[in-house]
Design a protein around this motif. Structure first.
Motif, mmCIF file in Angstrom:
data_model
loop_
_atom_site.group_PDB
_atom_site.id
_atom_site.type_symbol
_atom_site.label_atom_id
_atom_site.label_comp_id
_atom_site.label_asym_id
_atom_site.label_seq_id
_atom_site.Cartn_x
_atom_site.Cartn_y
_atom_site.Cartn_z
ATOM 1 N N ALA A 311 0.844 -1.194 0.000
ATOM 2 C CA ALA A 311 0.000 0.000 0.000
ATOM 3 C C ALA A 311 0.875 1.237 0.000
ATOM 4 O O ALA A 311 2.045 1.193 0.405
ATOM 5 N N ILE A 312 0.286 2.339 -0.450
ATOM 6 C CA ILE A 312 1.023 3.586 -0.607
ATOM 7 C C ILE A 312 0.434 4.684 0.272
ATOM 8 O O ILE A 312 -0.781 4.879 0.296
ATOM 9 N N LEU A 313 1.315 5.378 0.987
ATOM 10 C CA LEU A 313 0.978 6.630 1.649
ATOM 11 C C LEU A 313 1.605 7.720 0.786
ATOM 12 O O LEU A 313 2.828 7.915 0.786
ATOM 13 N N THR A 314 0.777 8.392 0.013
ATOM 14 C CA THR A 314 1.258 9.303 -1.017
ATOM 15 C C THR A 314 1.958 10.513 -0.417
ATOM 16 O O THR A 314 1.508 11.093 0.573
ATOM 17 N N GLY A 315 3.094 10.871 -1.033
ATOM 18 C CA GLY A 315 3.851 12.019 -0.583
ATOM 19 C C GLY A 315 3.254 13.332 -1.050
ATOM 20 O O GLY A 315 2.172 13.378 -1.650
ATOM 21 N N SER A 316 3.992 14.404 -0.799
ATOM 22 C CA SER A 316 3.483 15.732 -1.116
ATOM 23 C C SER A 316 4.633 16.647 -1.484
ATOM 24 O O SER A 316 5.757 16.502 -0.980
ATOM 25 N N GLY A 317 4.379 17.596 -2.374
ATOM 26 C CA GLY A 317 5.383 18.578 -2.725
ATOM 27 C C GLY A 317 6.457 18.014 -3.627
ATOM 28 O O GLY A 317 6.279 17.007 -4.304
ATOM 29 N N LEU A 372 2.058 11.794 9.538
ATOM 30 C CA LEU A 372 2.767 12.458 8.452
ATOM 31 C C LEU A 372 1.852 13.458 7.743
ATOM 32 O O LEU A 372 1.026 13.093 6.909
ATOM 33 N N ASP A 373 2.005 14.722 8.087
ATOM 34 C CA ASP A 373 1.190 15.756 7.452
ATOM 35 C C ASP A 373 2.064 16.893 6.920
ATOM 36 O O ASP A 373 1.589 18.006 6.684
ATOM 37 N N HIS A 374 3.356 16.622 6.703
ATOM 38 C CA HIS A 374 4.288 17.640 6.240
ATOM 39 C C HIS A 374 3.965 18.033 4.800
ATOM 40 O O HIS A 374 3.632 17.186 3.962
ATOM 41 N N ILE A 519 11.043 13.090 5.352
ATOM 42 C CA ILE A 519 10.941 14.564 5.328
ATOM 43 C C ILE A 519 12.261 15.271 5.074
ATOM 44 O O ILE A 519 12.255 16.443 4.682
ATOM 45 N N GLN A 520 13.406 14.611 5.309
ATOM 46 C CA GLN A 520 14.659 15.347 5.132
ATOM 47 C C GLN A 520 14.915 15.621 3.648
ATOM 48 O O GLN A 520 14.604 14.822 2.787
ATOM 49 N N ARG A 521 15.482 16.761 3.367
ATOM 50 C CA ARG A 521 15.721 17.171 1.983
ATOM 51 C C ARG A 521 16.838 16.346 1.348
ATOM 52 O O ARG A 521 16.750 15.936 0.196
ATOM 53 N N GLN A 522 17.910 16.135 2.106
ATOM 54 C CA GLN A 522 19.061 15.441 1.546
ATOM 55 C C GLN A 522 18.761 13.952 1.384
ATOM 56 O O GLN A 522 18.252 13.310 2.289
#
Length: 633
Positions: A311-317, A372-374, A519-522
């Motif tokens: 199953a997938i928890l879809t990301g954002s941004g 996860l609501d970032h 959530i980390q950018r790197q």
């Protein structure tokens, strides 16, 4: 959802009560950490999942059982309840399940063995076909040849005194195992340093069968030597599968062998057998004619459809197209058989292996779904693998068919694997694969600050669990493991032995780590450890000879060649020019149809010898010369 049965876990019940009291009392200094990482409701939910996954209706979650299908639906329905998206995109029919076929192993359909005096032996009590046996009829003179071993390495040859016509068409009878000392220990395995437990490769059924077949034998009968006589206990066909032999192979009891010996000696057959073993132990094989016998073996190899669940928890941004995979296998051994450490047909609940990991995966999905609501975050893929106990087949299939997920390997940032996390002792947690990513040690240290586990890290990303196939796709991986125990692959791996609080602490660490990955950018950079040997402990063994490849287990069967999934840097295959995705189709003069064919040839090759390989590279044939290496180098 299945209704949970009443739960009584002794020390874990005590801990649940303690957690309730702690949560009601407010801050309690250092102990406060216990209530900050998870809620009592989450701990109870984990408890319910463990009970459900190990209940009798799940039938040990064995391949080919209705219980495994029930476990598949149980996990999929929970993902659906959480509002997660189905991971597999089959055009107009998205699904949580990814079905694939696996081999269930050998079963005897029919077998018969008749001695010269026309006595019909009792199937399953006096003889039993071995799982590697070919299906065929046979009839002819039975010839005893000691251990039935030819080994240049040990200057030992049971067939030395025999001409080709002495064996051609005959039924060869041999002792099981190999030459021993007076205490019943192998004379070879410890000296060689590459034995299968207490024995060297010369002791295998397959090696003996192929040696007999090479001399023209039509069948092989194997009996335990007197020093290791198991009485009426015969090898189970399910526990003796592997590389298929080219002739029928049958295990007989010592009583049957002594009846065959009776016509050869005036002394007591049991005493005579002991004398024969002593001679064979010292390299002096007595060749005896044991009368005419006949029989047949018919082996069936069943297939079954099993399914990965994801199953997938879809990301954002801007990070949404990148993926963090969290996985755990949910299958186990069913009623025993292949992989079991006991010889009885009994349900194996598999509480630690791996209801503990699968349950943690389900609970983690629930936690992350809520937390996860970032605005900018990566997508999380939750995968419950099937086929792990049969050789990491589910993860192999998924990584070969990433297109069904709508992603490619480059989009996957990391894979985190939970396999056997239910037996935390002395606060010690093993974490494998820390050298596969450039930030793993820092991320682990940060995640563990508020949890305080004693982390024992190992840089190696190889091992007998599902993260391996992701590592071979150049993806950073971690494997969390609380350690081995005496209940491993036994019916005694039950839910009341799970350290539930320990599991929740491991899950808290994994959750903190995954959140940071999401959530980390790197992005983590993949690191390859050149010292790692590309092998899978549960794969068909390659004997003493060493190529340095990970075979493509989708070519386990078939006739199209043995695929190469990965190549060890500076190993024999790498030095010969072999590459990932090559397909080996010929070994010298011998055709290679699958992984088993390649393994058979490697087993029979001498270390240091050179072999010409015919390889298909992008469909075009090339020739490579490889020098067989040794694992000890």
């Amino acid at each position: 959802m299945m209704k949970s049965v009443p739960f009584n876990l002794g020390r874990n019940q005590f801990w649940l009560v303690t957690l309730v009291l702690l949560s009601a009392c407010g801050p309690l200094g250092p102990q406060r950490v216990l209530t900050e990482q998870w809620s009592v409701q989450q701990a109870i939910r984990y408890q319910e999942i463990l009970v459900d996954l190990t209940s009798p209706v799940m039938e040990g979650r064995g391949a080919g059982t209705a219980g495994l299908d029930l476990a598949r639906d149980y996990i999929a329905n929970d993902f659906k309840r959480l509002g997660l998206a189905p991971a597999f995109d089959y055009d107009v029919n998205p699904s949580f399940s990814q079905p694939f076929e696996i081999n269930l192993g050998p079963e005897v359909h029919s077998q018969a063995l008749i001695l010269e005096d026309s006595s019909v032996l009792e199937s399953g009590r006096e003889f039993n076909a071995v799982g590697i046996s070919a299906s065929d009829f046979f009839e002819g003179q039975a010839i005893f040849v000691g251990y039935g071993i030819e080994s240049k390495r040990h200057t030992y040859n049971s067939y030395e005194s025999l001409a080709p016509e002495d064996i051609d068409g005959k039924i060869v009878v041999v002792y099981r195992f190999e030459p021993q000392d007076s205490t019943g220990h192998s004379l070879w395995s410890q000296r060689d340093g590459y034995g299968i437990g207490r024995w060297s490769r010369q002791a295998t059924f397959h090696r003996k069968a192929e040696t007999a077949a090479r001399h023209g034998a039509s069948a092989l009968l194997v009996v335990n030597p007197p020093s290791l006589d198991s009485g009426s206990k015969l090898v189970s066909v399910a526990r003796s599968g592997g590389l298929d032999a080219s002739i029928p192979v049958i295990h007989i009891t010592s009583n049957v062998f002594e009846r065959m010996l009776a016509s050869c000696t005036q002394m007591s057959p049991d005493i005579f057998s002991k004398r024969l073993q002593k001679q064979a132990d010292h390299g002096n094989t007595s060749v005896l004619s044991l009368g005419r016998i006949r029989g047949h073996v018919e082996i069936e190899r069943q297939q079954a459809t099993v399914s990965n669940v994801a199953a997938i928890l879809t990301g954002s941004g801007e990070l949404a197209d990148e993926v963090v995979v969290v996985g755990a296998h949910y299958d186990h051994l069913g009623y025993g058989g292949i992989g079991s450490r006991v010889h009885v047909a009994q349900m194996h609940p598999g509480a630690d292996d791996n209801a503990s990991g699968a349950g943690a995966l389900m609970l983690l999905a629930e936690m992350l779904r809520a937390e996860l609501d970032h605005a900018t975050r990566r997508t999380v893929l939750f995968v419950a693998f099937a086929g792990e106990e049969r050789g990491l087949l589910g993860s192999a299939y998924l990584t070969k068919h990433l297109g069904q997920l709508g992603v490619n390997a480059k989009q996957i940032v990391a894979m985190v694997n939970m396999d056997m996390i239910g037996r935390l002792e002395n606060n010690r947690l093993f974490v494998f694969g820390t050298d596969s990513g450039d930030q793993w040690n820092q991320l682990l240290g940060n995640a563990n600050q508020s949890i305080g586990l004693d982390l024992h890290t190992d840089g190696s990303a190889q091992g007998a669990s599902d993260h391996v196939h992701f590592y071979n796709q150049k993806i950073p991986v971690l494997h969390f493991f609380t350690g081995a125990h005496a209940d491993y692959h036994r019916p005694s791996d039950t839910v009341e032995k799970i350290n539930q609080v320990g599991s929740m602490r491991v899950l808290s660490l994994v959750k903190s780590l995954v959140i940071e990955l999401v959530i980390q950018r790197q992005r983590l950079a993949f690191k390859h450890d050149n010292s790692i040997e590309m092998r899978r402990p549960t794969a068909p063994s390659h004997g003493a000879g060493y190529l340095g490849i990970m075979p493509d287990y989708e070519t386990l069967h078939g006739e199209s060649g043995c695929g190469v999934q990965a190549v060890t840097i500076n190993g024999p295959a790498h030095q010969a020019g072999l590459r990932e995705n090559d397909v080996i189709v010929r070994w010298g003069k011998n055709a290679i149809g699958n992984v088993y064919d390649l393994t058979r040839q490697l087993r029979s090759s001498e270390i240091g010898s050179q072999v010409e390989l015919r390889v298909l590279r992008s469909g075009k044939p090339i020739q490579l010369m490889v020098k067989i290496g040794s694992r000890s180098k």
